[in-house]
Design a protein around this motif. Structure first.
Motif, short mmCIF file in Angstrom:
data_model
loop_
_atom_site.label_atom_id
_atom_site.label_comp_id
_atom_site.label_asym_id
_atom_site.label_seq_id
_atom_site.Cartn_x
_atom_site.Cartn_y
_atom_site.Cartn_z
N PRO A 197 0.80 -1.41 0.10
CA PRO A 197 -0.13 0.11 -0.10
C PRO A 197 0.77 1.42 0.02
N ALA A 198 0.54 2.34 -0.80
CA ALA A 198 1.23 3.46 -0.75
C ALA A 198 0.89 4.25 0.47
N ASP A 199 1.87 4.96 0.91
CA ASP A 199 1.78 5.81 2.09
C ASP A 199 1.91 7.35 1.71
N PRO A 200 0.83 7.99 1.33
CA PRO A 200 0.79 9.30 0.94
C PRO A 200 1.75 10.46 1.62
N ALA A 201 2.01 9.96 2.82
CA ALA A 201 2.65 10.91 3.76
C ALA A 201 4.30 11.21 3.24
N ARG A 202 4.52 10.08 2.40
CA ARG A 202 6.09 9.90 1.80
C ARG A 202 6.15 10.84 0.97
N ARG A 203 5.13 11.40 0.18
CA ARG A 203 5.13 12.47 -0.78
C ARG A 203 5.45 13.81 -0.09
N ARG A 204 5.24 13.72 1.11
CA ARG A 204 5.46 15.25 1.87
C ARG A 204 4.73 16.25 1.18
N GLY A 205 3.42 16.07 0.99
CA GLY A 205 2.30 17.13 0.39
C GLY A 205 2.37 17.41 -0.99
N ARG A 206 3.13 16.59 -1.81
CA ARG A 206 3.62 16.76 -3.27
C ARG A 206 2.58 15.53 -4.08
N GLN A 207 2.48 15.83 -5.48
CA GLN A 207 1.74 14.78 -6.00
C GLN A 207 2.72 13.47 -6.32
N HIS A 208 4.14 13.83 -6.50
CA HIS A 208 4.78 12.63 -6.92
C HIS A 208 5.98 12.56 -6.13
N ALA A 280 10.49 -0.28 2.02
CA ALA A 280 9.39 -0.80 1.39
C ALA A 280 8.14 0.26 1.16
N ALA A 281 8.13 1.09 2.18
CA ALA A 281 6.97 2.23 2.28
C ALA A 281 7.46 3.31 0.98
N VAL A 282 8.51 3.69 1.08
CA VAL A 282 9.11 4.72 -0.04
C VAL A 282 8.76 4.20 -1.39
N LEU A 283 9.42 3.04 -1.65
CA LEU A 283 9.34 2.38 -2.98
C LEU A 283 7.98 1.88 -3.32
N SER A 284 6.92 1.78 -2.19
CA SER A 284 5.68 1.50 -2.73
C SER A 284 4.91 2.56 -2.87
N THR A 285 5.28 3.48 -2.75
CA THR A 285 4.77 4.85 -2.93
C THR A 285 5.27 5.75 -4.11
N ALA A 286 6.60 5.61 -4.34
CA ALA A 286 7.36 6.27 -5.45
C ALA A 286 6.83 6.08 -6.93
N ASP A 287 7.00 6.94 -7.76
CA ASP A 287 6.53 6.85 -9.16
C ASP A 287 7.89 6.41 -9.92
N ILE A 288 9.04 6.71 -9.48
CA ILE A 288 10.25 6.30 -10.46
C ILE A 288 11.42 6.02 -9.40
N GLY A 289 12.22 5.03 -10.03
CA GLY A 289 13.53 4.78 -9.22
C GLY A 289 14.48 5.21 -10.04
N LEU A 290 15.53 6.04 -9.26
CA LEU A 290 16.81 6.61 -10.02
C LEU A 290 18.05 5.66 -9.87
N CYS A 291 18.74 5.68 -11.15
CA CYS A 291 19.83 5.01 -11.13
C CYS A 291 20.84 6.05 -11.64
N PRO A 292 21.61 6.99 -10.75
CA PRO A 292 22.16 7.73 -11.61
C PRO A 292 23.75 7.56 -11.66
N ASP A 293 24.00 6.30 -11.70
CA ASP A 293 25.57 5.87 -11.69
C ASP A 293 26.07 6.41 -13.07
N PRO A 294 27.06 7.21 -12.91
CA PRO A 294 27.73 7.60 -14.12
C PRO A 294 28.59 6.51 -14.89
#
Length: 420
Positions: A197-208, A280-294
């Motif tokens: 389940p998503a945890d909307p509080a993890r978005r800290r008041g934003r949409q994404h 788990a809470a953050v990744l269940s709420t997130a829209d995108i995962g970042l892999c910024p490895d150069p």
């Protein structure tokens, strides 16, 4: 079985813990020596795995600091190996996980004393790691790392490599026979890592919400993720996106300072290393995962665990276009020309604004984890290496069902690429 790991404690090191559980499940007696975590004990048995720990000592991220750290680790490991041997008897097989490539003298000593066989579990390319952390650094340490790597390969009876690029290094630079090298990918456990389940509080008041999970060292690109967040928020005016960057490492304090310098405190949360429940809470709420490895000598040929963990949670990935990242994620990721921050930021925004594409990429990533990358598809090849070294034969009672591949068949699948 004795398993030696230096850079993480067990069971926090997920690959090593999966290996331990696979060996225990196959009937082996497993002992681990590793550095002590915050909640670790000097000695404990967890799920039938005996774990000996020593106090970690890491005086800093300089080249000299690494030498001191590794010398301490080697001496502490040797002492605990002798203690474990007295307690449980001689080891049939010793496995050393890198970095660093320093435990081959201990493996040679145990071979002479007890006839122990040696498996090198090849997690990182230490020479390339040095070149990536210290670009333009002195050549003498690099030559020393190459010598240690050659000695490790020369000592190893078998090598388990995390991907085909590393397996190629074992054959071409390590002079190992191809049949003595087995690709065993670090596949996630889809039953444990899955969207809840998503945890909307993890978005800290934003949409994404956009998330990062991983180590924060000089070669990991978190500085590029912060620069991309700066462009998203201040350059493109996207105040509807929050960022949560989870993890710790040598660069963590500098990265927090950089975030504050960029005036991103309200948009970028950096909680450090967090428990699994938070991940788990953050990744269940997130829209995108970042892999910024150069792109650098290490990252281009390395498999990033975070990539597959995002995929397990059904997250689409934004990554720089690296060889092994493409092998892992395939069409579950958007690939950006390496090291171009503005393009990376634009890719994040484009994906945020396309929920249908995100959903389809997330579905494909999750399917790839379940059908190809999961540890259940890797463990047969891993255990087969130990079965071969110990000459253990299957009795009729031990034989797998006809519908299940034997360890030898699973190993062939992994080596041929059908097992990822």
């Amino acid at each position: 079985m004795l398993i030696i790991v230096q850079n993480l404690h067990v069971p926090f090191d997920r690959r090593v813990w999966l290996e331990c559980q696979s060996l225990v499940g196959a009937g082996y007696d497993v002992t681990v020596i590793c550095p002590r975590g915050k909640t670790s004990k000097k000695y404990e048995v967890i799920d039938r795995v005996a774990i000996h720990t020593y106090p970690p000592y890491a005086p800093g991220g300089s080249a000299v600091g690494f030498v001191v750290e590794y010398a301490w680790s080697f001496l502490a490991t040797a002492r605990l190996a002798l203690r474990a041997r007295r307690r449980r008897g001689p080891f049939d097989v010793v496995q050393a996980c890198n970095p660093p490539d320093i435990f081959w003298p201990l493996a040679r000593w145990l071979r002479r004393r007890d006839g122990s066989r040696f498996v090198f579990d090849h997690h990182d390319l230490c020479p390339e790691l040095y070149e990536s952390r210290f670009p333009g650094g002195a050549r003498l340490p690099l030559r020393g790392l190459l010598a240690l790597e050659r000695a490790t390969f020369r000592t190893a009876d078998r090598v388990t490599s995390t991907n085909e690029s590393y397996a190629r290094v074992a054959v071409e630079r390590g002079d190992k026979l191809p049949e003595h090298v087995t690709v065993v990918r670090t596949g996630p456990d889809p039953e444990r890592l899955k969207r809840g389940p998503a945890d909307p509080a993890r978005r800290r008041g934003r949409q994404h919400l956009v998330a990062y999970l991983g180590v924060m060292g000089p070669q990991d690109g978190v500085d590029l993720a912060l620069a991309a967040a700066d462009r998203v928020v201040h350059g493109l005016g996207r105040t509807d996106i929050s960022f949560t960057l989870m993890g710790a490492g040598d660069s963590y304090d500098d990265l927090v300072a950089k975030r504050d310098e960029l005036d991103l405190q309200d948009y970028v949360e950096m909680p450090g290393r967090v428990p699994d429940e938070t991940v788990a809470a953050v990744l269940s709420t997130a829209d995108i995962g970042l892999c910024p490895d150069p792109r650098n000598p290490l990252n281009d040929v390395s498999t990033m665990n975070k990539t597959m963990e995002y995929m397990a949670f059904g997250l689409p990935v934004v990554a720089y276009d690296l060889r092994e990242t493409r092998v892992s994620a395939q069409d579950a990721a958007v690939y950006v020309k390496p090291n171009r921050v503005d393009d990376y930021a634009d890719a994040i925004v484009d994906l945020v604004d396309n929920p249908e594409r995100r959903a389809e990429m997330g579905r494909r990533g999750r399917d790839r984890v379940e059908q190809v990358l999961a540890w259940s598809h890797q463990c047969g090849g891993y255990v087969a290496v130990f079965d071969e070294l110990t000459h253990r034969a299957l009795t009729p009672a031990d034989a797998p069902d006809a519908a299940e591949p034997t360890p030898a068949q699973a190993r062939q699948d992994v080596e041929s690429g059908t097992g990822a």
